[in-house]
Design an enzyme around this catalytic site. Structure first.
Site, PDB file in Angstrom:
ATOM      1  N   GLY A 185       0.843  -1.192   0.000  1.00  0.00           N
ATOM      2  CA  GLY A 185       0.000   0.000   0.000  1.00  0.00           C
ATOM      3  C   GLY A 185       0.874   1.236   0.000  1.00  0.00           C
ATOM      4  O   GLY A 185       2.075   1.160   0.297  1.00  0.00           O
TER       5      GLY A 185
ATOM      6  N   CYS B 161       5.269  -6.160   1.682  1.00  0.00           N
ATOM      7  CA  CYS B 161       5.654  -4.747   1.678  1.00  0.00           C
ATOM      8  C   CYS B 161       4.941  -3.999   2.824  1.00  0.00           C
ATOM      9  O   CYS B 161       5.213  -4.267   3.982  1.00  0.00           O
ATOM     10  CB  CYS B 161       5.372  -4.146   0.304  1.00  0.00           C
ATOM     11  SG  CYS B 161       6.305  -2.658   0.031  1.00  0.00           S
ATOM     12  N   TYR B 162       3.982  -3.108   2.513  1.00  0.00           N
ATOM     13  CA  TYR B 162       3.267  -2.421   3.596  1.00  0.00           C
ATOM     14  C   TYR B 162       2.640  -3.442   4.554  1.00  0.00           C
ATOM     15  O   TYR B 162       2.636  -3.248   5.768  1.00  0.00           O
ATOM     16  CB  TYR B 162       2.170  -1.543   2.980  1.00  0.00           C
ATOM     17  CG  TYR B 162       1.378  -0.718   3.975  1.00  0.00           C
ATOM     18  CD1 TYR B 162       1.936   0.401   4.575  1.00  0.00           C
ATOM     19  CD2 TYR B 162       0.064  -1.051   4.285  1.00  0.00           C
ATOM     20  CE1 TYR B 162       1.202   1.159   5.477  1.00  0.00           C
ATOM     21  CE2 TYR B 162      -0.677  -0.296   5.184  1.00  0.00           C
ATOM     22  CZ  TYR B 162      -0.103   0.811   5.782  1.00  0.00           C
ATOM     23  OH  TYR B 162      -0.827   1.569   6.662  1.00  0.00           O
TER      24      TYR B 162
ATOM     25  N   HIS C 149       7.905  -7.791  -3.695  1.00  0.00           N
ATOM     26  CA  HIS C 149       6.613  -8.201  -4.272  1.00  0.00           C
ATOM     27  C   HIS C 149       6.728  -9.533  -5.017  1.00  0.00           C
ATOM     28  O   HIS C 149       7.200  -9.566  -6.146  1.00  0.00           O
ATOM     29  CB  HIS C 149       6.109  -7.112  -5.234  1.00  0.00           C
ATOM     30  CG  HIS C 149       5.678  -5.881  -4.525  1.00  0.00           C
ATOM     31  ND1 HIS C 149       4.406  -5.714  -4.027  1.00  0.00           N
ATOM     32  CD2 HIS C 149       6.364  -4.762  -4.180  1.00  0.00           C
ATOM     33  CE1 HIS C 149       4.321  -4.540  -3.427  1.00  0.00           C
ATOM     34  NE2 HIS C 149       5.502  -3.943  -3.501  1.00  0.00           N
TER      35      HIS C 149
ATOM     36  N   GLU D  69       4.334 -11.154  -6.262  1.00  0.00           N
ATOM     37  CA  GLU D  69       3.231 -11.320  -7.219  1.00  0.00           C
ATOM     38  C   GLU D  69       3.550 -10.791  -8.615  1.00  0.00           C
ATOM     39  O   GLU D  69       2.825 -11.067  -9.557  1.00  0.00           O
ATOM     40  CB  GLU D  69       1.959 -10.635  -6.675  1.00  0.00           C
ATOM     41  CG  GLU D  69       1.989  -9.113  -6.581  1.00  0.00           C
ATOM     42  CD  GLU D  69       2.654  -8.581  -5.299  1.00  0.00           C
ATOM     43  OE1 GLU D  69       3.469  -9.297  -4.702  1.00  0.00           O
ATOM     44  OE2 GLU D  69       2.356  -7.433  -4.924  1.00  0.00           O
TER      45      GLU D  69
ATOM     46  N   GLY E 119     -24.916 -12.791 -26.724  1.00  0.00           N
ATOM     47  CA  GLY E 119     -24.059 -13.500 -27.683  1.00  0.00           C
ATOM     48  C   GLY E 119     -22.603 -13.413 -27.259  1.00  0.00           C
ATOM     49  O   GLY E 119     -21.737 -14.066 -27.846  1.00  0.00           O
TER      50      GLY E 119
ATOM     51  N   VAL F 233     -19.433 -13.770 -24.331  1.00  0.00           N
ATOM     52  CA  VAL F 233     -19.072 -14.924 -23.501  1.00  0.00           C
ATOM     53  C   VAL F 233     -19.648 -14.831 -22.076  1.00  0.00           C
ATOM     54  O   VAL F 233     -20.147 -15.829 -21.544  1.00  0.00           O
ATOM     55  CB  VAL F 233     -17.535 -15.148 -23.486  1.00  0.00           C
ATOM     56  CG1 VAL F 233     -16.789 -13.958 -22.932  1.00  0.00           C
ATOM     57  CG2 VAL F 233     -17.170 -16.389 -22.715  1.00  0.00           C
ATOM     58  N   ASP F 234     -19.629 -13.646 -21.472  1.00  0.00           N
ATOM     59  CA  ASP F 234     -20.024 -13.554 -20.060  1.00  0.00           C
ATOM     60  C   ASP F 234     -21.492 -13.941 -19.863  1.00  0.00           C
ATOM     61  O   ASP F 234     -21.819 -14.781 -19.025  1.00  0.00           O
ATOM     62  CB  ASP F 234     -19.808 -12.132 -19.515  1.00  0.00           C
ATOM     63  CG  ASP F 234     -18.389 -11.640 -19.744  1.00  0.00           C
ATOM     64  OD1 ASP F 234     -17.498 -12.497 -19.885  1.00  0.00           O
ATOM     65  OD2 ASP F 234     -18.182 -10.421 -19.808  1.00  0.00           O
ATOM     66  N   SER F 235     -22.380 -13.321 -20.658  1.00  0.00           N
ATOM     67  CA  SER F 235     -23.802 -13.612 -20.458  1.00  0.00           C
ATOM     68  C   SER F 235     -24.132 -15.036 -20.892  1.00  0.00           C
ATOM     69  O   SER F 235     -25.008 -15.677 -20.297  1.00  0.00           O
ATOM     70  CB  SER F 235     -24.685 -12.582 -21.176  1.00  0.00           C
ATOM     71  OG  SER F 235     -24.405 -12.541 -22.554  1.00  0.00           O
TER      72      SER F 235
ATOM     73  N   LYS G 128     -11.711 -12.285 -16.629  1.00  0.00           N
ATOM     74  CA  LYS G 128     -12.184 -12.628 -17.978  1.00  0.00           C
ATOM     75  C   LYS G 128     -11.600 -13.956 -18.478  1.00  0.00           C
ATOM     76  O   LYS G 128     -12.317 -14.777 -19.033  1.00  0.00           O
ATOM     77  CB  LYS G 128     -11.807 -11.491 -18.934  1.00  0.00           C
ATOM     78  CG  LYS G 128     -12.392 -11.625 -20.313  1.00  0.00           C
ATOM     79  CD  LYS G 128     -13.780 -11.053 -20.346  1.00  0.00           C
ATOM     80  CE  LYS G 128     -14.390 -11.067 -21.720  1.00  0.00           C
ATOM     81  NZ  LYS G 128     -15.697 -10.394 -21.713  1.00  0.00           N
TER      82      LYS G 128
END
Ligand code: XMP
Length: 518
Positions: free
Chosen positions: A62, A89-90, A176, A178, A230, A232-234, A374
């Site tokens: 942070g 870190c923080y 870090h 990540e 139409g 992908v998500d829905s 996604k």
């Protein structure tokens, strides 16, 4: 669904977000290790955190200093859970000072690459040798460890680049793990997951099973409506809900008359196959085009389309009994974005999509992919057996071709754009670039230009091609398409699409432009 219903049947790691730009990345890294992970704000209420039943907690980095008045702090209830904690870190500085150590501004700030020497043996650094390359980004450092903690590593500037209170399973990293610039970061995260005793049971298959169970439980004998576009998500959401509750679902596809060539027909065929009797179609094209008549202002177009969509959807949904639930394809980045406070961005465009139906519909929300990124939704789509071209389809905006016909939207102008756009898509696919280019489409400009065809003068439309590369649509660059490909597209468009005599290529990045022209 409630926050942790999807998580309930998985072991979960919680990332507490203290404001680092990398917090979301930590979540991804943990999930890449087949452990379910969610990010929560640092001041999440004690009951919510305990309700997640975390196997371990990661405190993010942070921008603050732990000794700043009003800085985010480590609440008592976090350590009271007595699960392993990793501070980054923080997060490490918070742990250290909370346990009785001393944190102060460092004379030598460390930003960027550094080499960390690993001291002695620890489970956190198991299998990593004696020195590793890491990414540092801090101004403060630990001057004195807390009682019970020992140093696990140091750099030239930080005597305590990593620490542990192994009895209490508390760990800290000044760097870090990540980010990709810490090449062995994933192994360190994986070691922490071992310390937490994670079985690593998070996978696409287990997600699907857990979602189906959660949807069944949430819905009972109720009815669910879902808008499908139409995309992908829905489609993933509708497929999951259909598997969970079968014909209690009504999935509505609204044709707004602003779709691409053959898109409505292709969607209908697809949805009939995937969703059976749950699927219903409404052709509202005429209504949308009527209301768009004479409108040229982009924001006004967007607002009209958004409003009519909700009206039509509402009407359709009501035809199928009293639905109590609305299923929608909200994604994790949307959740994180709308949860973040204090950020006020200028409104560039009024976005509209089927995932954004207003709360005034007074339906309870079912959002099965709310905690997925996604690419994870895409993997779920593949595992559900959805067609690949749908799963990897480029984004297409809710207002459709209305924001690509610059100026007034008429059936004639839409027809010109549809034919040109089909050629652009066709040629990009034929060149094998459809997965490399983020979005590619045609834009019908309001300009006319003079040309010569055969022996005659023409005065016809100028059409633009837009193709961009991007990671997330927040920024984008114009795609360096091969000249030959551009030539083929241009040639075919002026020959095959009547009403176009000039083709131009948009070579503007975002910012300063946006991806769509309106
Ligand atoms: P811009 O044009 O703002 O677009 O750079 C960023 C991304 O969002 C898409 N887009 C939309 N998507 N509803 C959507 O679902 C919308 O109203 C909308 N407007 C733009 C755009 O295609 C790009 O991927």
């Amino acid at each position: 669904m409630q926050q942790n219903e999807t998580a309930a049947s998985h072991e979960t790691i919680v990332v507490l977000d203290f404001g680092s730009q990398y917090s979301q990345l930590i979540t991804r890294r943990v999930r890449e290790n087949q452990v379910y992970c969610e990010m929560l704000p640092w001041d999440v209420p004690a009951e919510t955190l305990a309700g997640m039943n975390p196997k371990g907690i990661i405190l993010s980095g942070g921008p603050n200093s732990v000794y700043d008045p009003g800085a985010p702090f480590l609440a008592d209830h976090v350590l009271a859970l007595k699960v392993p904690v990793l501070g980054i870190c923080y997060g490490m500085q918070l742990l250290a000072s909370r346990l009785g150590g001393r944190v102060a501004a460092s004379a030598d700030r460390e930003y960027g690459p550094a080499v960390v020497s690993i001291d002695g043996c620890s489970q956190l650094f198991a299998g990593l040798g004696t020195s590793i390359d890491v990414w540092m980004s801090h101004g403060d450092r630990i001057e004195q460890l807390a009682p019970g903690a020992r140093s696990l590593a140091h750099t030239a500037n930080s005597p305590y680049a990593a620490m542990a209170d192994e009895e209490r399973h508390l760990y800290g990293l000044q760097f870090h793990p990540e980010v990709v610039h810490t090449p062995h970061g994933n192994e360190i995260i994986s070691n922490f997951l071992d310390i937490c005793g994670c079985r690593r049971d998070w996978s696409t298959g287990s997600f699907i099973d857990a979602s189906i169970t959660a949807i069944k439980r949430a819905v009972g004998h109720g009815r669910v409506v879902c808008g499908v576009s139409g995309g992908v998500d829905s489609t993933v959401v509708a497929t999951l809900v259909r598997r969970a509750i079968g014909s209690q679902l009504t999935a509505v596809f609204v044709n707004n008359g602003l779709l691409r060539k053959n898109e409505a027909e292709e969607n209908i065929a697809r949805f009939q196959k995937l969703l059976g009797e749950s699927f219903t179609y409404v052709d509202a094209g005429e209504r949308f085009l009527d209301e768009l008549h004479g409108v040229t202002d982009p924001e006004q177009k967007r607002k009209i389309i958004g409003r009519i969509f909700v009206e039509v959807f509402d009407q359709e949904a009501n035809r199928f009994g009293n639905a109590e639930f609305l299923a929608q394809g909200t994604l994790y980045p949307d959740v994180i974005e709308s949860a973040s406070t204090g950020k006020s961005a200028a409104r560039i465009k009024t976005h509209h999509n089927v995932g954004g139906l207003p709360a005034k519909m007074r339906l309870k929300l079912i959002e099965p992919v709310k905690y997925l990124f996604k690419d994870e939704v895409r993997r779920v789509g593949i595992a559900l057996g959805l067609p690949e071209d749908l799963v990897y389809r480029a984004p297409f905006p809710g207002p459709g071709l209305a924001v690509r016909v610059i100026g007034e939207v008429t059936p004639e102008r839409l027809a010109v754009l549809r034919d040109a756009d089909a050629i652009v898509r066709d040629e990009i696919a034929a060149a094998g670039l459809d997965r490399d280019v983020w979005q590619y489409f045609a834009v019908l400009t309001p300009l006319h230009s003079v040309g010569v065809m055969g022996d005659g003068r023409t005065y016809a439309n100028v059409l633009a091609i837009r193709a961009v590369t991007s990671q997330d649509a927040m920024t984008a660059d114009w795609a360096r398409l091969p000249y030959e490909l551009l030539a083929r597209m241009s040639n075919r468009i002026v020959n095959e699409v009547s009403g176009v005599n000039r083709v131009v290529y948009d070579i503007t990045s975002k910012p300063p432009a946006t991806i769509e022209w309106e």
